[in-house]
Write an enzyme that holds these catalytic residues in place. Structure first.
Site, PDB file in Angstrom:
ATOM      1  N   LYS A 121       0.837  -1.199   0.000  1.00 19.80           N
ATOM      2  CA  LYS A 121       0.000   0.000   0.000  1.00 19.80           C
ATOM      3  C   LYS A 121       0.876   1.255   0.000  1.00 19.80           C
ATOM      4  CE  LYS A 121      -3.064  -0.734   3.120  1.00 19.80           C
ATOM      5  NZ  LYS A 121      -3.982  -0.783   4.286  1.00 19.80           N
ATOM      6  N   GLY A 178      28.341  -6.244 -25.844  1.00 20.95           N
ATOM      7  CA  GLY A 178      27.640  -6.718 -27.044  1.00 20.95           C
ATOM      8  C   GLY A 178      28.309  -6.116 -28.257  1.00 20.95           C
ATOM      9  N   GLY A 179      27.943  -4.865 -28.540  1.00 24.97           N
ATOM     10  CA  GLY A 179      28.539  -4.147 -29.665  1.00 24.97           C
ATOM     11  C   GLY A 179      30.054  -4.042 -29.561  1.00 24.97           C
ATOM     12  N   LYS A 181      25.820 -14.854 -23.239  1.00 24.23           N
ATOM     13  CA  LYS A 181      24.400 -14.939 -22.894  1.00 24.23           C
ATOM     14  C   LYS A 181      23.531 -14.711 -24.124  1.00 24.23           C
ATOM     15  CE  LYS A 181      22.077 -11.176 -21.376  1.00 24.23           C
ATOM     16  NZ  LYS A 181      21.728 -10.335 -22.525  1.00 24.23           N
ATOM     17  N   HIS A 214      18.660 -10.966 -15.500  1.00 27.20           N
ATOM     18  CA  HIS A 214      18.650  -9.813 -16.400  1.00 27.20           C
ATOM     19  C   HIS A 214      17.830  -8.684 -15.768  1.00 27.20           C
ATOM     20  CE1 HIS A 214      18.020  -7.328 -19.960  1.00 27.20           C
ATOM     21  NE2 HIS A 214      19.112  -7.903 -20.427  1.00 27.20           N
ATOM     22  N   GLY A 249      26.937  -0.755 -23.673  1.00 32.20           N
ATOM     23  CA  GLY A 249      27.853   0.249 -24.219  1.00 32.20           C
ATOM     24  C   GLY A 249      29.288   0.087 -23.771  1.00 32.20           C
ATOM     25  N   ASP A 295      20.407 -13.055 -26.054  1.00 31.07           N
ATOM     26  CA  ASP A 295      19.710 -11.785 -25.958  1.00 31.07           C
ATOM     27  C   ASP A 295      18.459 -12.044 -25.113  1.00 31.07           C
ATOM     28  OD1 ASP A 295      18.691  -9.250 -26.337  1.00 31.07           O
ATOM     29  OD2 ASP A 295      19.009  -9.247 -28.499  1.00 31.07           O
ATOM     30  N   GLU A 296      18.108 -11.113 -24.229  1.00 31.98           N
ATOM     31  CA  GLU A 296      16.959 -11.369 -23.338  1.00 31.98           C
ATOM     32  C   GLU A 296      15.641 -11.352 -24.096  1.00 31.98           C
ATOM     33  OE1 GLU A 296      18.405  -8.501 -23.512  1.00 31.98           O
ATOM     34  OE2 GLU A 296      16.873  -6.921 -23.483  1.00 31.98           O
TER      35      GLU A 296
END
Lengths: 413, 413
Positions: free
Chosen positions: B99, B360-361, B174, B265, B338, B176-177
């Protein structure tokens, strides 16, 4: 299989909303597009997100000042092919607002499922019509009350409080959402005690009362616990859906053996719903998602109590729970918190006949006790439905008069 | 059984923080206190919430201006007896912020479990030490990469991408989610394909790679799906925990047959975590709660990418995942989004040796491909651990040199 369409409210730093929308539509689906070879484009076409519309809104100087830079405010509407995800809410939410929820000033303000996708979700098992049938009440908003102060008290206290509320004429009574499994009033014993009390009061009043017992504990046990509740004679369940996840509500709603209405409590909703800049709008969080997942009744703060939503937010939830749908039954909106009988005309005007008037302190705090409080609400509801002012109704309805003296009356705007 | 202690950041309208704290402590437990008869006080004493401390903070004029009124800013620390709830996260979250989350400008910024309560939660099954053992890597941060663009591609694409990442020397890869069950790269086939690829690359590199397959679908199927994954040879799981609920993660972590690390994640976390005024702090949401529930690795946006947290928020998560605990293993912090090799010294300085560098990139965008990208990261990590500057290390490490040319290098502050 269709698509899901999400609308985002953004306060964007860079000022190019079309580019931002395009970046989202690609970034959350195929990653990139323009420089892909044609072969890959053909392969990926059916997975590509689509910018449906971009609407720039008037800038918000208060927000700009708070955020410390001038922003471009706008609505981005983006659709994602259903081919990209499995037809369940965790997958849909992760797709449309997973990573994106972390990306600056962005709020998910609407979510629409294509019809074939919507059909993957059960919606309310009973909803407005089913609950009215159970109660045999068709021509007025329902009245509901909340147990008060059961924590630390025994079963006799619980039974007496239930009896008073039911005798006064409430249609539904719910557990306090913070009443968990405990030795004084265990889950199963509350159910059997309530069954006995409510069958007694029904012989006196001729009216049925639904008691929503709080379904709590570990996720893996909920289904069996709910089935057991039904076996024992429970006639409704209360569920703190957001502390578990909407998919768990859906599993309960899909289970045919759990043949009672489920009341969704808004606990935790403020964590994602309160900000104008971030999070998920209440109409999505407490409206659409809960209806899709199978809530038969959805509680939310009314615009009028101490814990209050903005009026348009409360109406947005109510609309999402009840709007015409070819797929899902309507759920009952239950505006709550700080409700007293004097507010009934306003609530009736806002939320209409297919809503539930829900009170805690406004029932238990009545000078004539919970039964008197409940009677005052029923009297106020009858007056509102008949278009009689509360002041006039109070002339011939003692408990309502007492309530208005204590809390005042509020004419509908 | 102890207690749970919550700390709230409030921007209060009424200006009396002590009263507000007292109202919360009572309102979320026994309801009222002062006017209760002694008998009831005795009965309810063990259920009563306690105000542990109230700290007024310097007022925040930007927030006041945005909210349209002058507020009293402060931290309220309140404890709730464990006798009030069952020892599970849905009950605890509903108690401390159910609440209350809907009650104006209030943010849950810390949550502490008493020891006996903490012992009800599994914590990481493997954690930092267990994952290091699996990989046989002890003296440096781990390196992780993310599949890119698998949606809409076939299993051969998946295998080749995995091979390149693994050959380059990443410790973990991993999904990708947003990769869900799909006909081109089904869950079970990804697992068996990965097992085969990674056993081949291990014979070449002599190093193990963990592949975290995305565990998705309906809640009720997750346990069996995870068990099946392990049977098929999966060596890690990725899980979008907040789209399900932390109790579901806990159920997976508690299952002895699911004998692989679980990577949490942060999808959806921004919905509750982004606002300074409302919601739940990231250190609670992505730190404490996920560690208690059993995440072995916790992803979150680093302070340095395009999707970035404030540095103190990212450090707060990392601290919550790793701080000394008599009850729970430490989990690996995985600052993400990034990340390129030039950021490694800064990440090492911020998050220390027991962290995971995740890109990633920054892996796939390397001019020498994913294998080259992975090598550049390993070279940057070795340099950072040895205290060698990236510029110097680049003289003898070709891939690192190429990466620094492309993305630049950032010296640790």
């Amino acid at each position: 299989m269709g698509k899901v369409t999400a609308t985002y409210l953004v306060h964007d730093k860079k000022g190019n909303l079309n580019k931002k929308a395009e970046d989202i539509a690609l970034g959350l689906t195929v990653g990139s597009w323009t420089n892909l070879p044609q072969l890959e484009k053909d392969q990926l076409e059916k997975h590509k997100g689509t910018v449906e519309s971009v609407t720039e809104l008037e800038s918000d100087s208060a927000a700009d000042q708070y955020l410390g830079s001038s922003r471009t405010k706008g609505l981005l509407k983006i659709s994602y092919p259903a081919a990209n995800f499995s037809p369940d809410l965790p997958a849909i939410l992760t797709t449309v607002f997973g990573k994106l929820s972390l990306d600056g000033e962005i709020k998910l303000v609407d979510l629409e499922l294509g019809k074939s996708l919507a059909q993957q979700f059960p919606g309310p098992k009973f909803g407005v019509d089913g609950i009215r049938e159970k109660l045999d009440v068709y021509n007025r908003p329902l009245v509901m009350s909340i147990f008060k102060g059961v924590l630390g008290k025994d079963l006799e206290f619980f039974k007496e409080q239930l009896r008073q509320q039911s005798l006064g004429g409430v249609d539904l009574v719910k557990d306090d959402e913070i009443l968990f499994e405990n030795p004084l009033t265990p889950f199963e014993e509350r159910i059997t005690a309530a069954k006995q009390v409510l069958s007694e009061t029904e012989t006196i009043t001729g009216e049925k009362t639904l008691y929503a017992v709080n379904l709590t504990g570990r996720s893996r046990n909920l289904r069996d616990k709910a089935r057991r509740a039904v076996e024992l004679g429970a006639n409704a369940l209360l569920f703190n859906v957001l502390s578990y996840g909407p998919d768990i509500l859906q599993e309960l709603a899909e289970d045919k053996e759990i043949s009672v209405p489920i009341m969704a409590h808004p606990a935790l909703a403020g964590a994602a719903g309160s900000s104008a800049l971030y999070g998920i709008s209440y109409s999505v969080l407490l409206g659409k998602i809960l209806r899709w997942s199978g809530a038969d009744l959805g509680l939310f703060p009314s615009p009028y109590g101490s814990v209050a939503l903005k009026r348009e937010e409360a109406l947005g939830i109510s609309n999402a729970l009840t709007e015409e749908s070819a797929v899902h039954r309507a759920a009952f909106p239950v505006p709550s918190a700080g409700i007293h009988p004097g507010l009934v005309p306003q609530l009736f005007s806002d939320f209409g006949i297919n809503s539930v008037i829900n009170a805690g302190g406004g029932i238990h705090g009545h000078p004539d006790g919970a039964a008197g409080g409940a009677r005052a609400f029923r009297q106020a509801v009858d007056a509102a439905v008949s278009g009689v002012s509360l002041d006039v109704a109070a002339l011939t309805n003692k408990e309502l008069g007492t309530a208005l003296e204590l809390w005042g009356g509020v004419a509908a705007k």
